[in-house]
Structure formats: C-alpha cells, structure tokens
Design an enzyme around this catalytic site. Structure first.
Site, PDB file in Angstrom:
ATOM      1  N   CYS A  44      -5.212  -3.255   2.562  1.00  0.00           N
ATOM      2  CA  CYS A  44      -4.915  -3.275   3.996  1.00  0.00           C
ATOM      3  C   CYS A  44      -6.137  -3.436   4.875  1.00  0.00           C
ATOM      4  O   CYS A  44      -6.733  -4.497   4.945  1.00  0.00           O
ATOM      5  CB  CYS A  44      -4.074  -2.049   4.355  1.00  0.00           C
TER       6      CYS A  44
ATOM      7  N   GLU B 253       0.848  -1.201   0.000  1.00  0.00           N
ATOM      8  CA  GLU B 253       0.000   0.000   0.000  1.00  0.00           C
ATOM      9  C   GLU B 253       0.888   1.258   0.000  1.00  0.00           C
ATOM     10  O   GLU B 253       1.950   1.277   0.645  1.00  0.00           O
ATOM     11  CB  GLU B 253      -0.841  -0.051   1.290  1.00  0.00           C
TER      12      GLU B 253
ATOM     13  N   LYS C  35      -9.393   2.605  -1.748  1.00  0.00           N
ATOM     14  CA  LYS C  35      -9.658   1.921  -0.475  1.00  0.00           C
ATOM     15  C   LYS C  35     -10.999   2.343   0.139  1.00  0.00           C
ATOM     16  O   LYS C  35     -11.260   3.541   0.313  1.00  0.00           O
ATOM     17  CB  LYS C  35      -8.503   2.247   0.478  1.00  0.00           C
TER      18      LYS C  35
HETATM   19  C1  ACM Z   1      -3.852   0.180   7.173  1.00  0.00           C
HETATM   20  O1  ACM Z   1      -4.975   0.055   6.691  1.00  0.00           O
HETATM   21  N1  ACM Z   1      -2.844   0.656   6.469  1.00  0.00           N
HETATM   22  C2  ACM Z   1      -3.579  -0.210   8.565  1.00  0.00           C
END
Ligand code: ACM
Length: 261
Positions: free
Chosen positions: A144, A41, A111
């Site tokens: 993530c 990420e 995200k």
């Molecule tokens: C995250 O979502 N980078 C902990």
C-alpha cells in the site's frame, strides 16, 4: 503467465469470516487459471484497529496461522499467492505480506512505510522490499502506502524486478493513477489488489488494477467489485529499458545529481 488480483471487503477483527472471503477469492482465481495472485493488505484481519490489543486478537503467526495455511495449500499446484496478513511475532505486530509458492512459505515482507494511525499499532519493517523468482520471472513486493515513496519501486526495478506485486487498503484517491507512472518510469508491470467496503467511517476505494511497462492499464475494477480479475502477461517485456534508441532508462540516470547538497 496469468496474473490475477483479488478484491473484496473484509471484516474488522473477524479472522474466521475473512478466511471465508479469502476462500471465495482463491476459488475464483483457480477458475481463472491464475499463476500469480495478489490479495489485499491485512486481508486476514481487517484494517482500522483502534488499539494494539485489538489488532493482536486478530493477528496470526506466519506461516503457522490459519490464513497462512489456507494460502500455502492453494499455492501447491505450481501457483504463487501474496496476501496481506496482520502478523504477530513475539510481542510485536507487523503489517505484513506473506508469499506462498508451490505449497511453501517463500518469504514475508513487513511494510516499511506505515500510514497514519498504523503507526500506533504496528512496528515498521526493518528489511528492504524483497525481490524473488517464480516460474523464471522476477517479482518485487511492496504494501500500500509504500507506493508514495518512488524509491521503493525504483530499487526493485534496478534490482531486476519485472512485476511489482502490491497488496493495498487504499483510502487516498491518488494511487491507482500514480501506479501507471510507476510502471512507465520503471518499465515494469504492477499489480495492485485493493479492498472495498468501510471500517469506522473510512471507505476503501477498490479499483484494483494491473499496469504495464508502457503505461498500459490492462484493467481497473469497479470500486465495489468482489471478485478476481486476470490478465495474461509476458513479464520479459519489462526487460526492455530503451525509451528511444538513444535513451536507456537506467544507464541514462545521473544519480550524482539526485541528492540535495
Ligand atoms: C495504506 O497504506 N493502507 C493507506
């Protein structure tokens, strides 16, 4: 199919240095004959921005920015790569993962579940996690903290994903173990590419890994590895959803009982 994950530290707010880190990982993945490569990420930018202005200075447009172009070029030789990119789109910033395959930009996922201080920097995605095909197999993508919401993996699995690709910058200690469960409960492969190092006192846990439909842990990197790990998988193994001769993982679901009154 050779499935690879790349793990490295990255530099906060230094996209030029991060291009060098990405080049190192891409070269290593090519040496390991990767067909599909997952990178962490926000690998283009670093993670722990204090302000939107700081993130904006390290962001790029997809697919015209420098990290995007590097990744597209690497993917030309019938490869697929997914990488976390700090995406600028007009006035907005997104924590995105861009997918490049066979030299072209295939899609960008923004995200959905922003973690902690990310909420002060990024806009959340407004589209579901994507399902896409490559070399005859079906892949899903999440970023993530999306792992904390099992509905994401379940949706992708119900749609037919065989392999879930998962760029990450993990700080909580639960994910690597939980992804084994995500694999078992959905009978899918998962590939988590995490980062190492620290930013502003926050340490990332490394331990990138690939899991299989029966809970196999094909490998788990050390906490500080800088490099690429690979495994040969047959994604079609994820199509067998029979848990016993009498139990089908999806057909046995009772969704009418899953929503609270
Ligand atoms: C995250 O979502 N980078 C902990």
């Amino acid at each position: 199919m050779i499935l690879s994950v790349g793990q490295s530290h990255f530099e906060l707010g230094d996209p030029a240095a991060n291009l060098d880190h990405l080049r190192f990982l891409l070269d290593e993945a090519a040496r390991q004959s990767a067909d599909v490569l997952v990178l962490p990420e926000l690998a283009s930018s670093g993670y722990l921005f204090a302000t939107p202005a700081e993130a904006s200075a390290a962001a790029e447009e997809i697919p015209t920015g420098p990290a995007s172009r590097l990744l597209a070029e690497w993917s030309r030789d019938e490869r697929l790569v997914v990488c976390g990119i700090c995406e600028k789109s007009g006035e907005l910033l997104f924590n995105s993962a861009a997918v490049f395959a066979s030299g072209a930009h295939l899609l960008t996922y923004r995200k959905l579940h922003l973690f902690n201080t990310e909420k002060a920097i990024f806009s959340p995605g407004a589209l579901p996690p994507p399902l896409f095909a490559f070399q005859g197999f079906r892949f899903g993508l999440m970023i993530c903290f999306d792992w904390f919401f099992p509905e994401v993996t379940r949706r992708l699995a119900l749609e037919g994903a065989q392999v879930i690709l998962h760029p990450a910058n993990l700080v909580l200690p639960y994910c690597q173990a939980a992804m084994i469960t995500r694999s078992i409960e959905n009978r899918v492969f998962t590939a988590t590419a995490n980062r190492t190092g620290s930013e502003r006192g926050v340490t990332f846990s490394g331990m990138s890994q690939v899991t299989g439909p029966k809970g196999e842990l094909f490998f788990r990197a050390s906490g500080d590895l800088r490099g690429v790990l690979s495994v040969e998988i047959d994604p079609a193994r994820a199509d067998d959803k029979w848990v016993t001769p009498a139990n089908h993982l999806f057909d046995d679901r009772r969704p009418e009982f899953y929503t609270p009154d």
